[in-house]
Design an enzyme around this catalytic site. Structure first.
Site, PDB file in Angstrom:
ATOM      1  N   HIS A 107       0.853  -1.196   0.167  1.00 10.98           N
ATOM      2  CA  HIS A 107       0.024  -0.003  -0.053  1.00 10.98           C
ATOM      3  C   HIS A 107       0.849   1.346   0.057  1.00 10.98           C
ATOM      4  O   HIS A 107       2.105   1.255   0.156  1.00 10.98           O
ATOM      5  CB  HIS A 107      -0.785   0.066   1.133  1.00 10.98           C
ATOM      6  CG  HIS A 107      -0.177   0.088   2.561  1.00 10.98           C
ATOM      7  ND1 HIS A 107       0.476  -1.184   3.078  1.00 10.98           N
ATOM      8  CD2 HIS A 107      -0.109   1.174   3.497  1.00 10.98           C
ATOM      9  CE1 HIS A 107       0.873  -0.663   4.210  1.00 10.98           C
ATOM     10  NE2 HIS A 107       0.607   0.717   4.400  1.00 10.98           N
ATOM     11  N   ASP A 136       0.461   4.842   1.784  1.00 12.93           N
ATOM     12  CA  ASP A 136      -0.182   5.615   3.061  1.00 12.93           C
ATOM     13  C   ASP A 136      -1.080   6.744   2.553  1.00 12.93           C
ATOM     14  O   ASP A 136      -0.476   7.522   1.745  1.00 12.93           O
ATOM     15  CB  ASP A 136       0.519   6.123   4.071  1.00 12.93           C
ATOM     16  CG  ASP A 136       1.169   4.874   4.869  1.00 12.93           C
ATOM     17  OD1 ASP A 136       0.665   3.708   4.781  1.00 12.93           O
ATOM     18  OD2 ASP A 136       2.123   5.109   5.423  1.00 12.93           O
ATOM     19  N   HIS A 163       4.912   0.117   0.454  1.00 14.29           N
ATOM     20  CA  HIS A 163       5.579  -0.705   1.283  1.00 14.29           C
ATOM     21  C   HIS A 163       4.854  -1.937   1.947  1.00 14.29           C
ATOM     22  O   HIS A 163       3.264  -1.754   1.662  1.00 14.29           O
ATOM     23  CB  HIS A 163       6.008   0.253   2.529  1.00 14.29           C
ATOM     24  CG  HIS A 163       5.032   1.083   3.555  1.00 14.29           C
ATOM     25  ND1 HIS A 163       4.321   2.203   2.732  1.00 14.29           N
ATOM     26  CD2 HIS A 163       4.378   0.819   4.292  1.00 14.29           C
ATOM     27  CE1 HIS A 163       3.645   2.760   3.484  1.00 14.29           C
ATOM     28  NE2 HIS A 163       3.547   1.854   4.547  1.00 14.29           N
ATOM     29  N   ARG A 217       5.187   5.788  14.557  1.00  9.64           N
ATOM     30  CA  ARG A 217       5.125   6.295  12.970  1.00  9.64           C
ATOM     31  C   ARG A 217       4.575   7.744  13.323  1.00  9.64           C
ATOM     32  O   ARG A 217       3.572   8.211  13.754  1.00  9.64           O
ATOM     33  CB  ARG A 217       4.077   5.656  12.204  1.00  9.64           C
ATOM     34  CG  ARG A 217       4.362   5.938  10.621  1.00  9.64           C
ATOM     35  CD  ARG A 217       3.321   5.093   9.921  1.00  9.64           C
ATOM     36  NE  ARG A 217       1.974   5.935   9.659  1.00  9.64           N
ATOM     37  CZ  ARG A 217       1.147   5.415   9.157  1.00  9.64           C
ATOM     38  NH1 ARG A 217       1.127   4.110   8.503  1.00  9.64           N
ATOM     39  NH2 ARG A 217      -0.097   5.920   8.883  1.00  9.64           N
TER      40      ARG A 217
END
Ligand code: SIN
Length: 280
Positions: free
Chosen positions: A101, A103, A256, A271
């Protein structure tokens, strides 16, 4: 390669570089921040090792590269809304981000990228894969490139983070705010990377639902072809984490995937996501 402030060592022939000789706990000078941004744009994802950062230092580093984007769906670290927890406990089966995907592609202005810091890693496994969408684009035939030119695709958060989504159900307690999963965005299928102007394939299996003006059923064969093409190993690098490792990826340049091969162990990452710019 020696840049003016640090060493940059590519991690594969395709994408990714390790940055050596920088302590991210210290404030970056504007020219160091420029050089890190440049390395990110050139390599798609950059890695740092043995960084001992407090949450405040993690926020300061990320914020010195671009403004911070607060995630709607991830549980935040207590007292630090800027930091999303990417957690998997020993009794949890599904990990976060376990399929290819990009983000935030469902946002009108998708995020630039994320700075992911390893806080606790399993004794083995839990690596993250990255794939270059510029190389994936460049390896397409001229005919398919011409077909994709001018096409746009629809991206959505609904089928991933919405109340009825299997992913949201499997990650309950870690992912939430299902009622906020209302984003739909249309982006070009091939974008010009805002930092390098390099042409880059911008569809992903996580969030792209269909091509604009096509049904989902009509879109599926071509999307499936592009996904299988882009997921080939020659476009990839694989990062093995240690506590204190950082991966800083560019969402416009890469996909990723977090590998879920550490059942029965804890993996905890922090994150921070950064604001991007409109894509053209
Ligand atoms: C993510 O997809 O943001 C998480 C990646 C990872 O945990 O390695």
């Amino acid at each position: 390669m020696r840049n003016s402030h640090f060493d940059v060592r590519p991690t594969s022939g395709a994408v990714g570089a390790e940055i050596l000789g920088v302590d991210l706990a210290k404030p970056l000078t504007p020219s160091e921040a420029d050089e890190i941004r440049g390395a990110l744009f050139e390599h798609g994802v950059i890695f740092f090792r043995d960084q001992k950062l407090t949450p405040e230092q993690h926020i300061a580093f990320a914020g010195s590269i671009a403004p911070i984007n607060i995630n709607r769906f991830f549980k935040a670290v207590e007292g630090h809304p800027e930091i999303a927890e990417v957690r998997k406990e020993p009794d949890q089966k599904r990990n976060i981000g376990g399929g290819w995907h990009t983000d935030h592609s469902y946002d009108q202005v998708p995020a630039l990228g994320s700075v992911l810091l390893a806080r606790e890693v399993p004794p083995r496994g839990g690596d993250t894969m990255f794939a270059s969408m510029a190389l994936a684009y460049e390896a397409l035939s001229d005919g398919l490139k011409r077909t994709l030119e001018g096409m746009r695709a629809v991206h959505s958060s609904r089928h991933v983070f919405g109340a009825t989504a299997q992913y949201a159900r499997d990650t309950v307690g870690r992912i939430g705010n299902a009622e906020l999963a209302t984003q739909d965005a249309i982006h070009p299928v091939v974008i010009r990377h805002p930092g390098t102007q390099r042409k880059t394939l911008y569809v992903n299996p996580g969030f792209t639902t269909h091509f604009e003006g096509w049904t989902a059923q009509e879109s599926k064969p071509l999307l499936d072809y592009l996904y299988a093409h882009a997921a080939q190993p020659q476009f990839q690098t694989r990062f093995q984490w240690r506590e204190g490792s950082i991966a800083f990826w560019d969402n416009r340049a890469t996909w990723h995937l977090a590998i879920n091969d550490y059942q029965g162990e804890r993996r905890l990452m922090h994150r921070i996501t950064l604001d991007g710019v409109p894509l053209v």
